[in-house]
Design a protein around this motif. Structure first.
Motif, PDB file in Angstrom:
ATOM      1  N   ARG A  95       0.845  -1.195   0.000  1.00  0.00           N
ATOM      2  CA  ARG A  95       0.000   0.000   0.000  1.00  0.00           C
ATOM      3  C   ARG A  95       0.879   1.244   0.000  1.00  0.00           C
ATOM      4  O   ARG A  95       1.925   1.281   0.646  1.00  0.00           O
ATOM      5  CB  ARG A  95      -0.888   0.046   1.251  1.00  0.00           C
ATOM      6  N   GLU A 150      -7.730  15.241   8.299  1.00  0.00           N
ATOM      7  CA  GLU A 150      -8.289  14.028   8.931  1.00  0.00           C
ATOM      8  C   GLU A 150      -7.529  13.711  10.214  1.00  0.00           C
ATOM      9  O   GLU A 150      -8.127  13.369  11.241  1.00  0.00           O
ATOM     10  CB  GLU A 150      -8.198  12.849   7.967  1.00  0.00           C
ATOM     11  N   HIS A 180      -5.615   6.472   3.814  1.00  0.00           N
ATOM     12  CA  HIS A 180      -6.791   7.067   3.173  1.00  0.00           C
ATOM     13  C   HIS A 180      -6.374   7.972   2.015  1.00  0.00           C
ATOM     14  O   HIS A 180      -6.995   7.946   0.948  1.00  0.00           O
ATOM     15  CB  HIS A 180      -7.631   7.834   4.192  1.00  0.00           C
ATOM     16  N   GLY A 197      -5.641   6.040  -1.008  1.00  0.00           N
ATOM     17  CA  GLY A 197      -6.745   5.344  -1.664  1.00  0.00           C
ATOM     18  C   GLY A 197      -7.370   4.196  -0.897  1.00  0.00           C
ATOM     19  O   GLY A 197      -8.325   3.587  -1.360  1.00  0.00           O
ATOM     20  N   TRP A 198      -6.844   3.867   0.274  1.00  0.00           N
ATOM     21  CA  TRP A 198      -7.402   2.782   1.081  1.00  0.00           C
ATOM     22  C   TRP A 198      -8.667   3.280   1.758  1.00  0.00           C
ATOM     23  O   TRP A 198      -8.672   4.351   2.358  1.00  0.00           O
ATOM     24  CB  TRP A 198      -6.366   2.353   2.111  1.00  0.00           C
ATOM     25  N   ARG A 199      -9.738   2.544   1.685  1.00  0.00           N
ATOM     26  CA  ARG A 199     -11.024   3.015   2.203  1.00  0.00           C
ATOM     27  C   ARG A 199     -11.456   2.356   3.501  1.00  0.00           C
ATOM     28  O   ARG A 199     -12.502   2.690   4.038  1.00  0.00           O
ATOM     29  CB  ARG A 199     -12.121   2.826   1.144  1.00  0.00           C
ATOM     30  N   GLY A 237     -11.561   1.342   7.523  1.00  0.00           N
ATOM     31  CA  GLY A 237     -11.535   2.166   8.725  1.00  0.00           C
ATOM     32  C   GLY A 237     -10.485   1.729   9.724  1.00  0.00           C
ATOM     33  O   GLY A 237      -9.691   0.809   9.461  1.00  0.00           O
TER      34      GLY A 237
END
Length: 107
Positions: free
Chosen positions: A20, A31, A67, A70-72, A74
């Motif tokens: 990743r 954020e 995030h 591109g990682w969605r 939680g």
């Protein structure tokens, strides 16, 4: 730790066997500020510089960077994930994210 593109502030980390790319964009920094509530980014940087950071600091940084990359998923998914290199690698990547977000890369 994979390199990612240092000129884009990127760092790579292998999570659950998948590489990743993480980075701290302006949105990721916002954020991170939200996740920190009363703390400031300056205090976070100071904690990393002095070695006084917490596992929560590492997780917050990684999640914001993921995030932006591109990682969605939680926070629960990150906390349950297998990170190649374990906590030490997670900490190195979090520190590298901070360095790359606020400094130009050296070649």
């Amino acid at each position: 730790m994979g390199c990612g593109n240092p000129y884009a502030g990127e760092v790579a980390l292998v999570i659950d066997g998948e590489r990743r790319v993480l980075k701290l964009t302006l949105g990721a920094l916002a954020e991170l500020e939200d996740a920190m509530a009363a703390d400031s980014l300056v205090s976070l940087v100071e904690r990393f510089e002095t070695g006084a950071f917490t596992a929560r600091d590492v997780a917050r940084l990684l999640l914001a960077g993921l995030h932006a990359g591109g990682w969605r998923a939680g926070p629960d998914a990150l906390l349950a994930a297998e990170i190649e290199g374990g906590p030490a690698e997670a900490t190195r990547v979090a520190a590298a994210l901070l360095r790359r977000a606020f400094a130009l890369p050296t070649t």
